[in-house]
Scaffold this motif. Structure first.
Motif, mmCIF file in Angstrom:
data_model
loop_
_atom_site.group_PDB
_atom_site.id
_atom_site.type_symbol
_atom_site.label_atom_id
_atom_site.label_comp_id
_atom_site.label_asym_id
_atom_site.label_seq_id
_atom_site.Cartn_x
_atom_site.Cartn_y
_atom_site.Cartn_z
ATOM 1 N N LEU A 83 54.667 70.205 102.883
ATOM 2 C CA LEU A 83 53.847 70.893 103.880
ATOM 3 C C LEU A 83 53.917 70.178 105.227
ATOM 4 N N CYS A 142 57.215 70.985 106.738
ATOM 5 C CA CYS A 142 57.212 72.379 107.182
ATOM 6 C C CYS A 142 56.479 72.498 108.522
ATOM 7 N N GLU A 143 55.329 71.830 108.645
ATOM 8 C CA GLU A 143 54.554 71.878 109.896
ATOM 9 C C GLU A 143 55.325 71.220 111.039
ATOM 10 N N GLU A 144 56.033 70.150 110.735
ATOM 11 C CA GLU A 144 56.843 69.469 111.754
ATOM 12 C C GLU A 144 57.977 70.366 112.237
ATOM 13 N N GLN A 190 57.995 73.637 112.079
ATOM 14 C CA GLN A 190 57.382 74.754 112.815
ATOM 15 C C GLN A 190 57.017 74.325 114.233
ATOM 16 N N ALA A 191 56.457 73.135 114.386
ATOM 17 C CA ALA A 191 56.083 72.640 115.712
ATOM 18 C C ALA A 191 57.329 72.481 116.586
#
Length: 87
Positions: free
Chosen positions: A6, A9-11, A13-14
């Motif tokens: 997660l 994934c957030e990295e 996406q950013a």
């Protein structure tokens, strides 16, 4: 392991959002420049503006019922003349 996935994934996406913002900002700048060029080009295609013929001639007395709120332009040759009763 799920937390790690997660976070990754957030990295990602950013990073993708930052990239998209940079690309969109550059496109916006390019479009603004293109619009400036288009407007300038259209302005060049317009026929030159000629001064409209005046309906009032110099030193002509105009009958008026009220006085103008703003002063008449200097050098216009127009003047205000009060005629009739002033009650």
């Amino acid at each position: 392991m799920q937390r790690l996935a997660l976070a990754e994934c957030e990295e990602i996406q950013a990073g993708a959002d930052e990239y998209a913002d940079r690309v969109l900002k550059e496109m916006e700048l390019q479009l603004a420049e293109m619009l400036r060029v288009i407007r300038n080009g259209r302005q060049q295609l317009q026929p030159p503006q000629t001064e409209a013929p005046s309906l009032v001639h110099e030193n002509q007395v105009l009958p008026i019922i009220f006085l103008p709120v703003c002063p008449l332009p200097k050098g216009s040759g127009l003047r205000i003349e009060v005629v009739g009763d002033r009650e």
